[in-house]
Each structure stands twice: as structure tokens, then as C-alpha cells.
Design a protein around this motif. Structure first.
Motif, PDB file in Angstrom:
ATOM      1  N   HIS A  25      41.887  23.361   5.352  1.00  0.00           N
ATOM      2  CA  HIS A  25      42.884  22.771   4.941  1.00  0.00           C
ATOM      3  C   HIS A  25      44.084  22.725   5.993  1.00  0.00           C
ATOM      4  CE1 HIS A  25      40.891  23.098   1.075  1.00  0.00           C
ATOM      5  NE2 HIS A  25      40.934  24.565   1.408  1.00  0.00           N
ATOM      6  N   HIS A  48      39.813  29.825   4.870  1.00  0.00           N
ATOM      7  CA  HIS A  48      40.778  29.369   4.035  1.00  0.00           C
ATOM      8  C   HIS A  48      41.905  30.528   4.369  1.00  0.00           C
ATOM      9  CE1 HIS A  48      42.586  27.190   0.142  1.00  0.00           C
ATOM     10  NE2 HIS A  48      43.218  28.242   0.602  1.00  0.00           N
ATOM     11  N   HIS A  71      33.876  19.946   4.253  1.00  0.00           N
ATOM     12  CA  HIS A  71      34.571  20.731   3.108  1.00  0.00           C
ATOM     13  C   HIS A  71      33.807  20.330   1.859  1.00  0.00           C
ATOM     14  CE1 HIS A  71      37.818  23.868   2.305  1.00  0.00           C
ATOM     15  NE2 HIS A  71      37.284  23.618   1.333  1.00  0.00           N
ATOM     16  N   ASP A  76      36.772  18.738  -0.142  1.00  0.00           N
ATOM     17  CA  ASP A  76      36.713  19.965  -0.935  1.00  0.00           C
ATOM     18  C   ASP A  76      36.360  19.594  -2.495  1.00  0.00           C
ATOM     19  OD1 ASP A  76      37.162  22.363  -1.897  1.00  0.00           O
ATOM     20  OD2 ASP A  76      39.346  22.477  -1.614  1.00  0.00           O
ATOM     21  N   GLU A 111      32.996  28.800   3.123  1.00  0.00           N
ATOM     22  CA  GLU A 111      34.608  28.854   3.218  1.00  0.00           C
ATOM     23  C   GLU A 111      35.054  30.190   2.591  1.00  0.00           C
ATOM     24  OE1 GLU A 111      36.619  26.524   0.589  1.00  0.00           O
ATOM     25  OE2 GLU A 111      38.596  26.564   1.700  1.00  0.00           O
ATOM     26  N   HIS A 141      38.302  32.951   1.427  1.00  0.00           N
ATOM     27  CA  HIS A 141      39.799  32.935   1.310  1.00  0.00           C
ATOM     28  C   HIS A 141      40.251  34.474   1.775  1.00  0.00           C
ATOM     29  CE1 HIS A 141      38.277  29.655  -1.460  1.00  0.00           C
ATOM     30  NE2 HIS A 141      39.658  29.357  -1.330  1.00  0.00           N
TER      31      HIS A 141
HETATM   32 ZN   LIG Z   1      39.791  25.707   0.602  1.00  0.00          ZN
END
Ligand SMILES: [Zn+2]
Length: 422
Positions: free
Chosen positions: A182, A160, A41, A237, A130, A132
């Protein structure tokens, strides 16, 4: 913020200081090499590119002892810079963001798809993300088009997302391989339930501190790691430029809490799971498959790595490249159908050069004791001489059953071979 903006001078100076301090920090003892880490990440987005030189980022990654790093950036330029400098470590993932501000708007912005298509036409990637994405938004037209693109290119999804959105992604593409960023910031109980329901779901543990404090692992998470040792991975991250300097510290912390798990489980979570998942999508160093003109063995060949499997109406000869199949390493299979002991109607043994018809060969593999198959769909190429299948990978030790199927019309013949991977 315009993407070309330079950070103010004090920020630049601070970043320089952090680089100096971080690179000067004592590294782990050389007596025993530290356990490799795959960091699943990492981001190197436009603001980070403007403030931390790419060479320094690679320096931090090497200092951390990273064996692999899944990198995605807003925009993609940062990822490409790192890939150029360290093709041995960096595995590129394509984010649907051109800038940081798009995190909350991309899933309603059709120009995102144009951007993804342009990048996919120009560069190779192992994954998309990644990104969201929450709840019902996963079924909006833009995310659905993104999933269709990933499917066409057989790319991993790095999501995510909440559990609901992950389920919706699997409904759109049941064979998808999803890395749940996560671990969804969800509880270990819920994460276990999701892993049970979805055999091709993995979870990265980036930016959450509830699974371990110092070296101590939370009991609920320990149970999750022991139930699913093959599905967890670690990640830093680096969502802000400053966090790039935390990569070595994060790797050291991961080693310390992983050390309290059985060694085999620790190694898997530290890097082996990432290696298996990424190896077929991104062969070592991103290099192309072995050069040369691969030819299936001839029907007369035997021994020397060539296996012969007798079926009812035909015989199959095959070999693999490399000849010795190794755990977690991609391999190629070359197979040819040969006349059987007795000539009978059924599967013809050679593609008819005149008609273009003939048996089509395909290959698959499963672990009968574990009732699961490979994580990847091999790429098949047929020729009049037989089958060349690339991108096979055995991700677990144990007994695998390799099955080559010859099909011509309604006639089907299956050839099975057992292979034990240690
Ligand atoms: Zn994230």
C-alpha cells in the motif's frame, strides 16, 4: 472462528451468484490484447478457501488478464492450492499468520517462527509477507528472526508497515528487497523520499484510491511514478473473500489510469517491474533451472557464444545460458580461468586438484551510467572447472558491465565485459 468452519448457506449462495455474474461480465475487446497485469497483493485465506472454490479464483485471475500474482494467505494452504492450479501465474509468498486473527499478535508470538520454518522446509517461496508491522515492533525478537529466515533463503519481504518499520527492516538486512504494501498508506512526497533513500524498496499501490480516481491520476503521484517508474506495482488486496470478485475490475481500472502515463512507464507499473523483481526469485512457472550438467566452456573454445577476456596474468572464457541475455529474464553464467599469454606468478589458472586450492571466481554486474547493480545476488557454484552462476538478471535496458573476479589469496584479477540490453 475455527478454520474448518463453513460459511453459512446464504453466504455461499451469494458467493456463487457473484462468481456467475463476474464470469458472465463482458470482457475487453479481443481486437487488441489487453495489457498484462501483475497483481502484487492477493490473499486466499481460510475464510475465502471455505467460500470460493480455488478453480473460480483462478478463473477470475485469468479473466483479469493477470500475468503474475503474488499470493499470500492465512494460513498458507490457500496459496498452495492456487499454485497447484496455476503455476504459470501464482508466485507464492509465505505469511507469518495461521489465521486472520494473528495480524495484531504475531510479532510477539515465537511459535510463528516454528510455523515459518516448517513451511519453508516443505515448500518454495519467492517472498515472506504480507505481514503487518509498525515502528519499533520491527526490532522485536520474532520479526528479527523472521527477517533472518528470509535472509537465509534470499526471500523478498512484503511489509504492510509505516516508514519507520521499513527503515528498521533495512537496518537489520541492508540488502533486503522490500515491497512496501500500500506504499505505506503514506503521501507521495514521503514515498518518494523513501524510494530515494532505499534503492531496493518497491511499493505496491493496493487498496488505496488516492493515486487515481477513474482515469485521472493525482498530480503528486504522477510525479512519483515518473521519478521512479521502476519501483511501483499494482495490487487488489483481497483481504476479504468478496474482494476476490473485484480482481478483474481492479485490473481494468489499473489499465485505464495507467493509460494516461507514457506507455513505457505504464507497462512497467502494470507488470514489468513485478516480472523483474519476481523472475529471479521465482523463475517462469516456478520451474527448476534448465536441466543438464552445465559445464564452463573449455579454454580452446572461441566464438559460438563463448567470449574470451584477456587479463594481466590469465584469460577468462565464459558463455551464458541463454546465449542471448534478455531484459528481465534470469540467465546463467559459466566461466573458466585459462592460462594467460605470459606465465607469471599471481592467480593460478586451475584449482589444484591435489591441494584443493586455486582461484575462486565470483561475478557481479552494474550499470555504470546509473550507478546501480543487479537486484539479486547470483547463486555461485565453484568447481575445479570454474564457475557456474545462476540467477543473474538485468532488470533495465542499457549498458551493463559484467565483472568476473578471480581471487587467490591476495592476488586478484578482474575481467570486465560490456553487455547492452535493449
Ligand atoms: Zn495490507
Amino acid at each position: 472462528m475455527p478454520m474448518s468452519a463453513s460459511p453459512p448457506a446464504p453466504a455461499r449462495a451469494l458467493v456463487r451468484l457473484l462468481v456467475a455474474a463476474s464470469l458472465a461480465a463482458p470482457v475487453a475487446t479481443f481486437a487488441q490484447p489487453a495489457m498484462p497485469i501483475a497483481d502484487m497483493h492477493l490473499h486466499y485465506s481460510h475464510d475465502a478457501v471455505a467460500s470460493v472454490p480455488a478453480d473460480d479464483v483462478i478463473g477470475l485471475m485469468r479473466q483479469a488478464g493477470l500475468r503474475r500474482a503474488l499470493v499470500s494467505s492465512s494460513d498458507d494452504a490457500g496459496t498452495q492450492k492456487l499454485l497447484e492450479l496455476a503455476p504459470d501465474i501464482v508466485v507464492p509468498s509465505l505469511r507469518p499468520y495461521r489465521s486472520r486473527g494473528e495480524i495484531g499478535t504475531w510479532f510477539r508470538d515465537p511459535t510463528v517462527i516454528d510455523y515459518l520454518e516448517q513451511r519453508l522446509a516443505r515448500h518454495r517461496y519467492a517472498a515472506i509477507g504480507e505481514f503487518h508491522l509498525y515502528g519499533a515492533d520491527a526490532d522485536l525478537p520474532v520479526p528479527a528472526a523472521m527477517v533472518a529466515l528470509a535472509r537465509r533463503k534470499d526471500l523478498i519481504l512484503h511489509a504492510h508497515s509505516d516508514a519507520d518499520a521499513v527503515k528498521r527492516l533495512f537496518r537489520q538486512w541492508p540488502e533486503a528487497r522490500i515491497v512496501w504494501a500500500h506504499a505505506g498508506f503514506d503521501s507521495p512526497e514521503n514515498v518518494r523520499e523513501m524510494l530515494r533513500a532505499h534503492p531496493k524498496l518497491w511499493a505496491d499501490l493496493a487498496f488505496r484510491s488516492d493515486h487515481a480516481s477513474g482515469e485521472r491520476i493525482d498530480p503528486g503521484w504522477r510525479e512519483a511514478f515518473l521519478e521512479f517508474p521502476e519501483r511501483f506495482m499494482v495490487g487488489t488486496d483481497t483481504f476479504t473473500p468478496e474482494r476476490l470478485f473485484y480482481i478483474p475490475q481492479h485490473a481494468a481500472w489499473a489499465r485505464s489510469w495507467l493509460a494516461t502515463l507514457p506507455a513505457e512507464v505504464a507497462e512497467r507499473i502494470a507488470w514489468r517491474n513485478a516480472e523483474s523483481l519476481l523472475a529471479a526469485a521465482w523463475p517462469a512457472g516456478g520451474s527448476a533451472p534448465a536441466a543438464g550438467n552445465p559445464e564452463p566452456p573449455s579454454c580452446a573454445q572461441a566464438g559460438n557464444g563463448v567470449r574470451s577476456l584477456q587479463g594481466k596474468a590469465a584469460r577468462l572464457v565464459y558463455r551464458t545460458e541463454p546465449a542471448e541475455i534478455a531484459l528481465g529474464e534470469p540467465f546463467r553464467l559459466l566461466a573458466r580461468l585459462c592460462p594467460g599469454a605470459e606465465a607469471r606468478a599471481g592467480v593460478r589458472t586451475k584449482a589444484g586438484a591435489d591441494s584443493g586450492a586455486g582461484a575462486r571466481l565470483s561475478v557481479d554486474a552494474t550499470m555504470p551510467e546509473h550507478r546501480h547493480g543487479m537486484n539479486y545476488t547470483p547463486r555461485l557454484a565453484q568447481s575445479p572447472d570454474g564457475l557456474v552462476a545462476d540467477g543473474l538478471l538485468f532488470h533495465m535496458a542499457g549498458r551493463w558491465q559484467l565483472v568476473v573476479e578471480a581471487r587467490e589469496g591476495d592476488a586478484v584479477e578482474r575481467f570486465a565485459d560490456d553487455i547492452v540490453i535493449r
